[in-house]
Write a protein that holds these residues in place. Structure first.
Motif, mmCIF file in Angstrom:
data_model
loop_
_atom_site.group_PDB
_atom_site.id
_atom_site.type_symbol
_atom_site.label_atom_id
_atom_site.label_comp_id
_atom_site.label_asym_id
_atom_site.label_seq_id
_atom_site.Cartn_x
_atom_site.Cartn_y
_atom_site.Cartn_z
ATOM 1 N N UNK A 180 9.237 -8.862 25.742
ATOM 2 C CA UNK A 180 7.950 -9.539 25.559
ATOM 3 C C UNK A 180 7.375 -9.211 24.183
ATOM 4 N N UNK A 181 7.474 -7.950 23.779
ATOM 5 C CA UNK A 181 6.942 -7.524 22.485
ATOM 6 C C UNK A 181 7.663 -8.207 21.330
ATOM 7 N N UNK A 182 8.991 -8.239 21.394
ATOM 8 C CA UNK A 182 9.769 -8.879 20.320
ATOM 9 C C UNK A 182 9.409 -10.360 20.227
ATOM 10 N N UNK A 183 9.358 -11.041 21.373
ATOM 11 C CA UNK A 183 9.049 -12.468 21.366
ATOM 12 C C UNK A 183 7.654 -12.733 20.811
ATOM 13 N N UNK A 184 6.666 -11.915 21.201
ATOM 14 C CA UNK A 184 5.292 -12.119 20.733
ATOM 15 C C UNK A 184 5.170 -11.904 19.231
ATOM 16 N N UNK A 185 5.796 -10.847 18.735
ATOM 17 C CA UNK A 185 5.730 -10.568 17.300
ATOM 18 C C UNK A 185 6.456 -11.635 16.491
ATOM 19 N N UNK A 188 4.115 -15.003 16.889
ATOM 20 C CA UNK A 188 2.769 -14.980 16.329
ATOM 21 C C UNK A 188 2.649 -14.195 15.023
ATOM 22 N N UNK A 189 3.523 -13.220 14.837
ATOM 23 C CA UNK A 189 3.417 -12.357 13.670
ATOM 24 C C UNK A 189 2.556 -11.147 13.956
ATOM 25 N N UNK A 339 -5.031 -6.437 15.276
ATOM 26 C CA UNK A 339 -3.808 -7.203 15.041
ATOM 27 C C UNK A 339 -2.849 -7.112 16.231
ATOM 28 N N UNK A 340 -2.020 -8.121 16.366
ATOM 29 C CA UNK A 340 -1.056 -8.150 17.464
ATOM 30 C C UNK A 340 -0.163 -6.917 17.456
ATOM 31 N N UNK A 341 0.114 -6.379 16.280
ATOM 32 C CA UNK A 341 0.933 -5.168 16.194
ATOM 33 C C UNK A 341 0.316 -4.031 16.997
ATOM 34 N N UNK A 359 0.338 -11.202 26.197
ATOM 35 C CA UNK A 359 1.250 -11.440 25.084
ATOM 36 C C UNK A 359 2.273 -12.517 25.434
ATOM 37 N N UNK A 360 2.719 -12.532 26.682
ATOM 38 C CA UNK A 360 3.634 -13.593 27.104
ATOM 39 C C UNK A 360 2.966 -14.961 26.977
ATOM 40 N N UNK A 361 1.672 -15.037 27.323
ATOM 41 C CA UNK A 361 0.942 -16.292 27.165
ATOM 42 C C UNK A 361 0.844 -16.693 25.688
ATOM 43 N N UNK A 362 0.706 -15.693 24.811
ATOM 44 C CA UNK A 362 0.654 -15.986 23.378
ATOM 45 C C UNK A 362 1.960 -16.616 22.895
ATOM 46 N N UNK A 363 3.079 -16.162 23.428
ATOM 47 C CA UNK A 363 4.371 -16.754 23.060
ATOM 48 C C UNK A 363 4.406 -18.213 23.483
#
Length: 518
Positions: A180-185, A188-189, A339-341, A359-363
């Motif tokens: 989930x973290x990899x996909x979100x970053x 979205x950046x 920040x998303x980070x 975060x999954x929703x952000x993806x």
């Protein structure tokens, strides 16, 4: 200059830390109990990746200071499982152990992945057979259950050094959060911020509180750097008073998400209904950032609190109800998340389920998919496919790993970690910096207490459900090579004792630390 704590630690572990001068020094923060000091360490290219351990320090001498969440929130799985053992499994041991500080952006790749030990080519790579000789007996431990898969990868090269059922997918539990973290970053950046705002409907003079999907929005005072409802209320009141308005109708808009908001596990002390508007993750007891009873409707709860805060700032608002902002609405005020980070690091360190689902929703939103559990799954798979990751058999049913329908392989988990250390993908670095540190932070703060060689050196995401015990992260072996590992174990028929299984997994990761394995 090298501070005494680091000098002592380096002397005790010369194979891990080599400090040198360079034309591009970078700063890594370490602290005593109270006062931070700065240390300058070297940066080199591929072994920059092997320095995830650059923040690893001697137990008892110093604590790790990092940008991950410092509110003391405990892991989501732990107390949820304690209250619902039949469905949720046993719990992670220990409290989060993180310190309360304001959130900071994720450090750069250079400052966190500090080069320790010279060019990658000078550091030996462990041999597969030697690794197998060490790991096979440990993974054969019956306390791990009947199904055991594992992979070890050299992060600098991406080469798989060890595999046991590498491509076999199984329930990953909370190690799903790595994906989930990899996909979100990637989608979205790391600098993306989530906005919560208020608007004014000109025809009805209705104020609408619009949720943007920030689960870290808080009603606490002080807010400690997180976006907060009080600031939003103050700014909104100022904008309304400029329009000579002190009585308004208040409503709230949750239309950003679609589909069911209720996780299949239901609302419990560690996960709320998934909604784009919530304060303090819907906790009814706002004095704690740990497990607590959750509001049945987090959006209504947040809007009610916002109405109270507007009143404190001189604006009387009628009891809020649901609505939707129109295209004619006029902006009043807004607040933005860190920040998303930072959100990623908080989510990984403390295994925060609410942030994971947000975060999954952000993806999904970034991909133009429906922001729902189904849409999230499609978007995450698509984002990881763009990165060229091994996805055969992979399935996502949520972003947090609480859903037993999730299916990942050890091969995919190590590939995700290696990708996060790839110099070509610095945007993914918070995945490594957010991993709990053995003996120091998050879900590993109370583990590895009997393994001093691993304290501060193992950094890993934990995962626990009934019958499922997983661990995935990084270690630096005694030659200074950064290795990514994933251990997935389960037994549905005869669920193993979770404490024994976790100890066995910790022992296996510790063996990698001591292994030159050539």
């Amino acid at each position: 200059m090298v501070v005494p704590e680091l000098r002592a630690w380096r002397a005790a572990r010369p194979h891990v830390v080599r400090v040198a001068r360079t034309v591009k020094p970078h700063v890594v923060r370490i602290t005593r109990a109270v006062r931070p000091r700065a240390v300058r360490l070297t940066t080199s290219q591929l072994t920059a990746v092997s320095a995830t351990v650059g923040l690893a320090l001697a137990a008892g001498a110093v604590t790790v200071a990092g940008p991950w969440d410092s509110t003391g929130q405990r892991t989501a799985e732990r107390d949820w499982a304690a209250s619902r053992t039949p469905e949720g499994g046993t719990h992670h041991a220990g409290t989060s152990g993180t310190h309360r500080t304001s959130p900071r952006p994720a450090p750069s790749a250079d400052s966190v992945l500090t080069g320790l030990g010279g060019p990658a080519g000078t550091v030996p790579v462990p041999a597969g057979k030697a690794l197998a000789d060490v790991l096979d007996p440990l993974l054969a431990n019956p306390v791990l259950g009947s199904v055991r898969t594992a992979v070890v990868v050299d992060v600098a090269t991406g080469e798989r050094l060890y595999g046991k059922g590498a491509e076999q997918v199984q329930t990953p539990a909370s190690t799903t959060k790595i994906a989930t973290a990899v996909a979100a970053l990637a989608a979205r950046g790391p600098d993306h911020r989530i906005q919560t705002r208020t608007v004014l409907e000109p025809d009805t003079e209705e104020v609408v509180l619009v949720g943007g999907g920030d689960p870290t929005l808080t009603a606490r005072k002080p807010a400690d750097g997180w976006a907060d409802l009080d600031t939003l209320a103050d700014r909104t009141a100022t904008a309304l008073k400029a329009r000579h308005m002190d009585h308004v109708t208040l409503s709230y808009d949750t239309s950003l998400y679609s589909g069911p908001g209720l996780h299949p596990m239901g609302v419990n002390d560690n996960i709320a209904k998934v909604t784009p508007l919530m304060a303090d993750e819907g906790r009814l007891d706002r004095s704690t950032s740990g497990p607590a009873g959750r509001a049945a409707d987090p959006a209504a709860d947040a809007a009610g609190k916002f109405a109270d805060l507007l009143h404190d700032h001189g604006i009387t608002a009628a009891a809020p109800g649901p609505s939707k902002a129109t295209g004619r609405s006029r902006a009043l005020a807004s607040v933005s998340s860190p920040p998303l980070s930072v959100l990623v690091e908080r989510m990984l360190t403390n295994s925060d389920n609410d942030i994971a689902e947000a975060l999954a929703r952000q993806v999904a939103l970034a991909a133009g998919e429906e922001p729902s559990f189904d849409g999230d799954a499609k978007a995450i798979l698509a984002e990881l496919k763009k990165l060229g990751l091994p996805l055969d058999g992979a399935r996502f049913a949520d972003g947090s790993g609480l859903n037993r329908a999730d299916r990942l392989s050890a091969d995919l988990l190590t590939a995700l970690l290696a990708k996060a250390g790839d110099p070509a993908h610095p945007e993914l670095r918070p995945v490594l910096t957010g991993l709990p540190v053995a003996g120091f932070t998050g879900t590993l703060s109370a583990r590895y207490t009997d393994a001093p060689t691993a304290t501060g050196v193992v950094r890993a995401k934990t995962g626990t459900l009934t019958g499922v015990n997983t661990l995935a992260g990084t270690v630096v072996d005694k030659d200074g090579r950064l290795l990514a590992f994933a251990f997935l174990t389960s037994d549905a028929a005869n669920p193993p004792d979770a404490d024994l299984a976790r100890a066995a997994l910790d022992h296996t990761a510790t063996a990698l630390v001591a292994c030159g394995c050539r």
